[in-house]
Design a protein around this motif. Structure first.
Motif, PDB file in Angstrom:
ATOM      1  N   TYR A 165       4.208   8.315   9.195  1.00 43.07           N
ATOM      2  CA  TYR A 165       2.646   8.762   9.070  1.00 43.07           C
ATOM      3  C   TYR A 165       1.671   8.692   9.773  1.00 43.07           C
ATOM      4  O   TYR A 165       1.721   8.493  10.900  1.00 43.07           O
ATOM      5  CB  TYR A 165       2.904   6.688   8.291  1.00 43.07           C
ATOM      6  CG  TYR A 165       1.222   7.556   7.633  1.00 43.07           C
ATOM      7  CD1 TYR A 165       0.111   5.462   7.218  1.00 43.07           C
ATOM      8  CD2 TYR A 165       1.312   8.128   6.450  1.00 43.07           C
ATOM      9  CE1 TYR A 165      -0.554   5.859   6.997  1.00 43.07           C
ATOM     10  CE2 TYR A 165      -0.356   8.090   5.678  1.00 43.07           C
ATOM     11  CZ  TYR A 165      -1.086   6.811   5.373  1.00 43.07           C
ATOM     12  OH  TYR A 165      -1.878   6.545   5.359  1.00 43.07           O
ATOM     13  N   HIS A 174       3.338   3.722  13.018  1.00 44.56           N
ATOM     14  CA  HIS A 174       4.825   4.138  12.847  1.00 44.56           C
ATOM     15  C   HIS A 174       4.877   5.214  13.550  1.00 44.56           C
ATOM     16  O   HIS A 174       6.293   5.227  14.206  1.00 44.56           O
ATOM     17  CB  HIS A 174       4.045   4.564  11.110  1.00 44.56           C
ATOM     18  CG  HIS A 174       3.623   4.047   9.645  1.00 44.56           C
ATOM     19  ND1 HIS A 174       4.150   3.938   8.438  1.00 44.56           N
ATOM     20  CD2 HIS A 174       2.816   2.770   9.986  1.00 44.56           C
ATOM     21  CE1 HIS A 174       4.378   2.793   8.287  1.00 44.56           C
ATOM     22  NE2 HIS A 174       3.250   2.510   8.856  1.00 44.56           N
ATOM     23  N   LYS A 185      -4.193   9.047   2.777  1.00 41.69           N
ATOM     24  CA  LYS A 185      -3.258   9.661   1.873  1.00 41.69           C
ATOM     25  C   LYS A 185      -3.027  10.437   0.763  1.00 41.69           C
ATOM     26  O   LYS A 185      -2.264  11.296   0.244  1.00 41.69           O
ATOM     27  CB  LYS A 185      -2.751   8.123   1.438  1.00 41.69           C
ATOM     28  CG  LYS A 185      -2.238   7.527   1.974  1.00 41.69           C
ATOM     29  CD  LYS A 185      -1.932   5.546   1.064  1.00 41.69           C
ATOM     30  CE  LYS A 185      -1.329   4.499   1.893  1.00 41.69           C
ATOM     31  NZ  LYS A 185      -2.582   3.398   2.112  1.00 41.69           N
ATOM     32  N   VAL A 231      -2.345  13.699   3.068  1.00 39.75           N
ATOM     33  CA  VAL A 231      -0.810  13.518   3.160  1.00 39.75           C
ATOM     34  C   VAL A 231      -0.084  14.680   1.584  1.00 39.75           C
ATOM     35  O   VAL A 231       0.486  15.392   1.747  1.00 39.75           O
ATOM     36  CB  VAL A 231      -0.574  12.488   3.645  1.00 39.75           C
ATOM     37  CG1 VAL A 231       1.505  12.523   3.219  1.00 39.75           C
ATOM     38  CG2 VAL A 231      -0.819  11.234   4.654  1.00 39.75           C
ATOM     39  N   ASP A 247       8.196   8.784   6.104  1.00 37.04           N
ATOM     40  CA  ASP A 247       7.819   7.352   6.344  1.00 37.04           C
ATOM     41  C   ASP A 247       7.568   7.265   4.892  1.00 37.04           C
ATOM     42  O   ASP A 247       7.669   8.014   3.903  1.00 37.04           O
ATOM     43  CB  ASP A 247       6.309   7.234   7.072  1.00 37.04           C
ATOM     44  CG  ASP A 247       5.710   6.377   7.327  1.00 37.04           C
ATOM     45  OD1 ASP A 247       5.493   6.341   9.111  1.00 37.04           O
ATOM     46  OD2 ASP A 247       6.259   5.406   6.808  1.00 37.04           O
ATOM     47  N   ALA A 271       4.749   7.095   3.142  1.00 32.94           N
ATOM     48  CA  ALA A 271       3.938   8.061   2.196  1.00 32.94           C
ATOM     49  C   ALA A 271       4.082   9.211   1.574  1.00 32.94           C
ATOM     50  O   ALA A 271       3.368   9.464   0.726  1.00 32.94           O
ATOM     51  CB  ALA A 271       2.766   8.387   3.079  1.00 32.94           C
ATOM     52  N   GLN A 272       5.581   9.793   2.260  1.00 34.28           N
ATOM     53  CA  GLN A 272       5.463  11.026   1.509  1.00 34.28           C
ATOM     54  C   GLN A 272       6.243  11.019   0.936  1.00 34.28           C
ATOM     55  O   GLN A 272       7.229  11.776   0.669  1.00 34.28           O
ATOM     56  CB  GLN A 272       6.061  12.062   2.245  1.00 34.28           C
ATOM     57  CG  GLN A 272       5.025  12.289   3.940  1.00 34.28           C
ATOM     58  CD  GLN A 272       5.145  11.046   4.692  1.00 34.28           C
ATOM     59  OE1 GLN A 272       5.235  10.226   4.554  1.00 34.28           O
ATOM     60  NE2 GLN A 272       4.922  11.756   6.039  1.00 34.28           N
ATOM     61  N   ARG A 324       5.017   4.523  -3.795  1.00 30.80           N
ATOM     62  CA  ARG A 324       5.708   6.057  -3.175  1.00 30.80           C
ATOM     63  C   ARG A 324       6.613   5.346  -1.812  1.00 30.80           C
ATOM     64  O   ARG A 324       8.092   6.406  -1.957  1.00 30.80           O
ATOM     65  CB  ARG A 324       4.256   5.861  -1.548  1.00 30.80           C
ATOM     66  CG  ARG A 324       2.904   6.572  -2.335  1.00 30.80           C
ATOM     67  CD  ARG A 324       1.795   6.471  -0.914  1.00 30.80           C
ATOM     68  NE  ARG A 324       0.749   7.075  -1.716  1.00 30.80           N
ATOM     69  CZ  ARG A 324       0.200   8.052  -1.681  1.00 30.80           C
ATOM     70  NH1 ARG A 324       1.533   9.130  -0.978  1.00 30.80           N
ATOM     71  NH2 ARG A 324      -0.282   9.008  -2.204  1.00 30.80           N
TER      72      ARG A 324
END
Ligand code: AWU
Length: 464
Positions: A16, A21, A93, A96, A118, A120-121, A205
């Motif tokens: 992230y 991170h 976010k 992303v 991470d 968020a994805q 997420r």
């Protein structure tokens, strides 16, 4: 293009856009590349100079710049949360999520064995599996955080959990020193379940990302967090690779003269280093009580305070520090706002106490040095890291906090510091210092720490 054999594993690292991170992803990449894996590291251009300062750029390592798509309200050219206000960080976010086409193209070209993602994805595991590429969800958080907050047993369905729900462990949680979270901490955890502008919240997420990936990786080890790792394994029903705590290499170079010269004025082990990681901020009342508490200890101290993007640090210090404080402590206290060479300061023989936010990387760095830990967690995973380090591991003391709002006063600061710095022949100081010694030896044992990585690589090869 066919994949190379598993012997030349190729991993794509996609942290992230926050240095709390990026830093663990860099630490993991360094260990994997030193064992011969090919590592491709993704981040936005503005982050690359700082990544280059710690990522080992051996021939099998490459950094690939990726661009954050524009989102209304997110100024262009900002590449990490350290440059963003909290609202912008929410829009990040969204940006992303708009990266999917770019990432799909990149995956097709690179064709790695694994993508390390991470929190968020959440969309990446499905996108990668359509290309025959496996994913590992690398949690930079401790296992206690994953076990207490983001296991399926926590899934609230289409409701919002209550503060009371989050003050208790999830069903099936192991019996350890962590039996509850204080009200103010549980209220902070609610953030995980909130969605912003209709975007998926953090819990969604994480749970989507973890359920879609091939395996989880967690920055910890059984020795320190075994019960929590086992609970996560039961809950997620998939392999959990343990990277170990990723103890940083001893710092190279010399401490800047201004710090070294100042520290050399004080007896060995007498100085309190008080800092809150890369992006953790205190409110006005917390700054005032912390400053007065440090003054009350009578010990020399370095107080590092950072402020959110968009405010002037000096103005904030002038506004929040108690009147006359700087004058009263001028012979034994420094207040600094901004980045400090934390590893070198912690390693300095004059530093004997580390009062910190309980960021996991910082706690490990405190443990491998000879400074007593005083824990003042301020958000999210920090509350849970603090409980494990003060409870299960018994290597530090927590500053006493008011249940409803987390308030602490100057006397609470003074009391916590005295416990580990002055009452050396009494409990809990005696047992804390012996536990600290034990964990320091464990963390500095190269053979043990290296085995985490070789075991992880074996498991990756078996999964490839
Ligand atoms: C997942 C995220 O990790 C975050 O950690 P943060 O980056 O704040 O601090 P550390 O984990 O201690 O890590 C910060 C890293 O930066 C280094 N450092 C930091 C400040 C400084 O002035 N100088 C330095 O050298 C430090 O030595 C450490 O290696 C928070 O807990 C957050 O709650 C969590 O979501």
């Amino acid at each position: 293009m066919g994949k190379q054999s598993a012997d030349e594993l190729h991993v794509l690292m996609f942290p992230y856009f926050a240095f709390g991170h990026i830093s663990p992803f860099v630490q993991l990449s360094n260990r994997l590349s030193l064992h011969g894996l090919r590592v491709s590291f993704l981040s936005a251009p503005g982050n690359i100079p700082r990544i280059k300062s710690s990522l080992l750029l051996t021939p099998n390592v490459e950094i690939i710049p990726i661009s954050l798509p524009p989102v209304e309200g997110l100024p262009p050219g900002l590449d990490s949360t350290s440059e963003m206000t909290p609202h912008m960080a929410e829009l990040l976010k969204k940006s992303v999520d708009l990266m999917q086409p770019q990432i799909k193209t990149l995956l097709s070209q690179l064709n790695p064995h694994f993508v390390f993602i991470d929190f968020a994805q959440y969309w990446l595991p499905k996108l990668a599996s359509e290309l025959g590429i496996k994913t590992v969800f690398f949690s930079v958080f401790s296992a206690i955080s994953g076990a207490f907050l983001t296991v399926p047993a926590r899934d609230p369905g289409d409701k919002m959990p209550t503060v009371e729900d989050l003050s208790k462990p999830p069903i099936g949680f192991p019996l350890t020193s962590v039996t509850y979270a204080q009200t103010f901490q549980a209220r902070d955890f609610l953030y995980l379940f909130k969605s912003f502008d209709g975007n998926p919240g953090a819990y969604h997420r994480v749970s989507e990302g973890m359920s879609g990936c091939t395996a989880l990786a967690v920055k910890t080890c059984h020795e320190m967090e075994g019960p929590y790792v086992d609970f996560m394994k039961t809950e997620h029903q998939k392999p959990i690779l343990l990277t170990g705590p990723l103890v940083p290499e001893p710092p190279t170079g010399e401490l800047e003269e201004k710090w070294a010269q100042w520290l050399s004025k004080f007896p060995s082990g007498s100085v309190i280093f008080c800092s809150f990681g890369s992006e953790t901020f205190l409110d006005d009342s917390q700054i005032e009580e912390l400053a007065l508490g440090l003054e009350l200890t009578g010990l020399p101290f370095i107080l590092v305070l950072k402020f959110p993007a968009g405010v002037d640090p000096q103005t904030e210090l002038n506004r929040t520090l108690p009147k006359g404080f700087l004058e009263r402590v001028k012979d034994r206290g420094i207040v600094h706002s901004g980045w400090v060479p934390q590893l070198l300061i912690l390693a300095n023989s004059s530093v004997g106490c580390y009062l910190c936010h309980s960021g996991f990387s910082s706690l490990i760095e405190g443990l491998v040095n000879d400074c007593q830990l005083v824990l003042l967690p301020l958000k999210g995973d920090q509350y849970l890291n603090s409980k494990v380090f003060a409870g299960d591991l018994n290597v530090g003391v927590e500053v006493k906090r008011r249940d409803e709002d987390g308030y602490f006063g100057k006397d609470d600061i003074n009391e916590a510091v005295r416990k580990v710095m002055m009452e050396i022949e009494k409990e809990p100081c005696k047992s804390i210092r012996s536990s600290h010694k034990k964990w320091k030896e464990f963390l500095l044992n190269k053979e043990i720490q290296n085995k985490f990585i070789t075991d992880m690589i074996k498991e990756l090869k078996a999964l490839a």
